[in-house]
Motif scaffolding. Structure first.
Motif, PDB file in Angstrom:
ATOM      1  N   VAL A  90       0.789  -1.025   0.085  1.00  0.00           N
ATOM      2  CA  VAL A  90       0.124   0.037  -0.078  1.00  0.00           C
ATOM      3  C   VAL A  90       0.818   1.324   0.133  1.00  0.00           C
ATOM      4  O   VAL A  90       0.486   2.352  -0.789  1.00  0.00           O
ATOM      5  CB  VAL A  90      -0.933  -0.055   1.186  1.00  0.00           C
ATOM      6  N   LEU A 125      -6.664   3.048   5.987  1.00  0.00           N
ATOM      7  CA  LEU A 125      -5.788   1.842   5.598  1.00  0.00           C
ATOM      8  C   LEU A 125      -4.329   1.879   6.463  1.00  0.00           C
ATOM      9  O   LEU A 125      -3.503   1.087   6.052  1.00  0.00           O
ATOM     10  CB  LEU A 125      -5.355   1.744   4.205  1.00  0.00           C
ATOM     11  N   LEU A 128      -2.585  -1.410   7.580  1.00  0.00           N
ATOM     12  CA  LEU A 128      -2.371  -2.152   6.410  1.00  0.00           C
ATOM     13  C   LEU A 128      -1.422  -1.466   5.358  1.00  0.00           C
ATOM     14  O   LEU A 128      -0.954  -2.285   4.493  1.00  0.00           O
ATOM     15  CB  LEU A 128      -3.737  -2.519   5.392  1.00  0.00           C
ATOM     16  N   LEU A 136      -5.054  -7.756  -0.098  1.00  0.00           N
ATOM     17  CA  LEU A 136      -5.923  -7.005   0.199  1.00  0.00           C
ATOM     18  C   LEU A 136      -7.286  -7.158  -0.444  1.00  0.00           C
ATOM     19  O   LEU A 136      -7.525  -7.941  -1.496  1.00  0.00           O
ATOM     20  CB  LEU A 136      -5.752  -5.369   0.076  1.00  0.00           C
ATOM     21  N   SER A 137      -8.406  -6.779   0.178  1.00  0.00           N
ATOM     22  CA  SER A 137      -9.831  -7.106  -0.595  1.00  0.00           C
ATOM     23  C   SER A 137      -9.798  -6.221  -1.508  1.00  0.00           C
ATOM     24  O   SER A 137      -9.053  -5.149  -1.822  1.00  0.00           O
ATOM     25  CB  SER A 137     -11.132  -6.937   0.482  1.00  0.00           C
ATOM     26  N   GLN A 140     -10.304  -2.666  -0.291  1.00  0.00           N
ATOM     27  CA  GLN A 140      -9.087  -2.069   0.176  1.00  0.00           C
ATOM     28  C   GLN A 140      -8.245  -1.467  -0.885  1.00  0.00           C
ATOM     29  O   GLN A 140      -7.573  -0.580  -0.810  1.00  0.00           O
ATOM     30  CB  GLN A 140      -8.278  -3.068   1.211  1.00  0.00           C
ATOM     31  N   ARG A 141      -7.953  -2.442  -2.031  1.00  0.00           N
ATOM     32  CA  ARG A 141      -7.198  -2.005  -2.911  1.00  0.00           C
ATOM     33  C   ARG A 141      -7.895  -0.779  -3.714  1.00  0.00           C
ATOM     34  O   ARG A 141      -6.841   0.207  -4.112  1.00  0.00           O
ATOM     35  CB  ARG A 141      -7.086  -3.084  -4.190  1.00  0.00           C
ATOM     36  N   ARG A 143      -9.393   1.585  -2.341  1.00  0.00           N
ATOM     37  CA  ARG A 143      -9.296   2.628  -1.441  1.00  0.00           C
ATOM     38  C   ARG A 143      -7.656   3.109  -1.303  1.00  0.00           C
ATOM     39  O   ARG A 143      -7.338   4.258  -1.448  1.00  0.00           O
ATOM     40  CB  ARG A 143      -9.465   2.294   0.024  1.00  0.00           C
ATOM     41  N   ALA A 144      -6.919   1.991  -1.565  1.00  0.00           N
ATOM     42  CA  ALA A 144      -5.290   2.604  -2.056  1.00  0.00           C
ATOM     43  C   ALA A 144      -5.111   3.260  -3.222  1.00  0.00           C
ATOM     44  O   ALA A 144      -4.374   4.240  -3.146  1.00  0.00           O
ATOM     45  CB  ALA A 144      -4.521   1.111  -1.995  1.00  0.00           C
ATOM     46  N   SER A 170     -16.090   0.502   3.314  1.00  0.00           N
ATOM     47  CA  SER A 170     -14.923   1.097   2.366  1.00  0.00           C
ATOM     48  C   SER A 170     -15.441   2.392   1.571  1.00  0.00           C
ATOM     49  O   SER A 170     -14.772   3.259   1.350  1.00  0.00           O
ATOM     50  CB  SER A 170     -14.649   0.020   1.173  1.00  0.00           C
TER      51      SER A 170
END
Length: 230
Positions: A90, A125, A128, A136-137, A140-141, A143-144, A170
């Motif tokens: 991340v 995040l 993480l 990541l889910s 989550q990706r 959001r990155a 998210s």
């Protein structure tokens, strides 16, 4: 960074023809600094084409696009499963957001590292940050990638359905992060199918068959205008 309410991009009578189809037809639009603008409409209404014109990735067939001189643009497109195979953490991904200002091979300053950490924290995040993207889910990706855009400190932030398919946590984190961007003066434009996912916005632009059918609902919750798209 542009002044609040300053026009960052101005479209006048913009038309875009794609393979014999008029994707945008006579679009007039001002995108202002410090505002969160939601773009809604059915599939094929021209939303993604509008984003590509705003980003400077596609020239209009006719009409004019005027950008404030020196405008920096960050684009977050819809992510595919291929992003999970990128050999990055991340922090690695978000750090790339500083390359526009620092270059890819110059060492980061402490202020750059702080900006990266702030962007990661803004999307929820932080715990993480050292996790590989593949661990990541999907939410989550995504959001990155939003954090990477935030780290660029761009004047214009464009997001094409950034919360599509995300879980509630998210969505909330992404929406909150976008408000961080408008709070520092960025113009933020978000294409969305879900009128409730962004909460309060400054403007809503509805596209229908390449034309703007309705716009400007400042300071209202999208949940209160859910009938517009349907």
């Amino acid at each position: 960074m542009p002044r609040p309410e300053e026009s960052v991009v101005r479209l006048r009578d913009v038309r875009v023809d794609l393979e014999g189809h008029r994707a945008l037809d006579g679009v007039d639009l001002d995108v202002h600094a410090g505002r969160l603008t939601a773009v809604i409409g059915a599939n094929g209404s021209g939303k993604s084409t509008l984003v590509s014109v705003l980003a400077g990735l596609r020239a209009p067939t006719s009409g004019s696009v005027q950008r404030r001189p020196g405008t920096a643009v960050a684009l977050v497109a819809q992510q595919t499963d291929g992003s999970a195979r990128l050999p990055l953490t991340v922090t690695d991904l978000v750090t790339m957001g500083r390359w526009r200002e620092r270059g890819a091979f110059r060492p980061l300053r402490r202020s750059d590292r702080d900006r990266v950490a702030e962007a990661i924290d803004a999307v929820g995040l932080a715990r993480l940050a050292r996790r590989p993207l593949g661990a990541l889910s999907g939410g989550q990706r995504q959001r990155a990638f939003v954090a990477q855009a935030l780290a660029q400190d761009a004047d214009l932030l464009l997001l094409d359905e950034p919360t599509s398919g995300l879980d509630d946590a998210s969505r909330r984190a992404a929406a909150s992060a976008l408000r961080v961007a408008t709070g520092r003066g960025a113009a933020v434009v978000v294409v969305t199918h879900d009128l409730g996912e962004l909460g309060e916005v400054d403007e809503v632009v509805m596209l229908a068959e390449g034309r703007i059918g309705a716009s400007v609902m400042r300071g209202r919750s999208l949940e209160n205008v859910s009938s517009v798209e349907g």
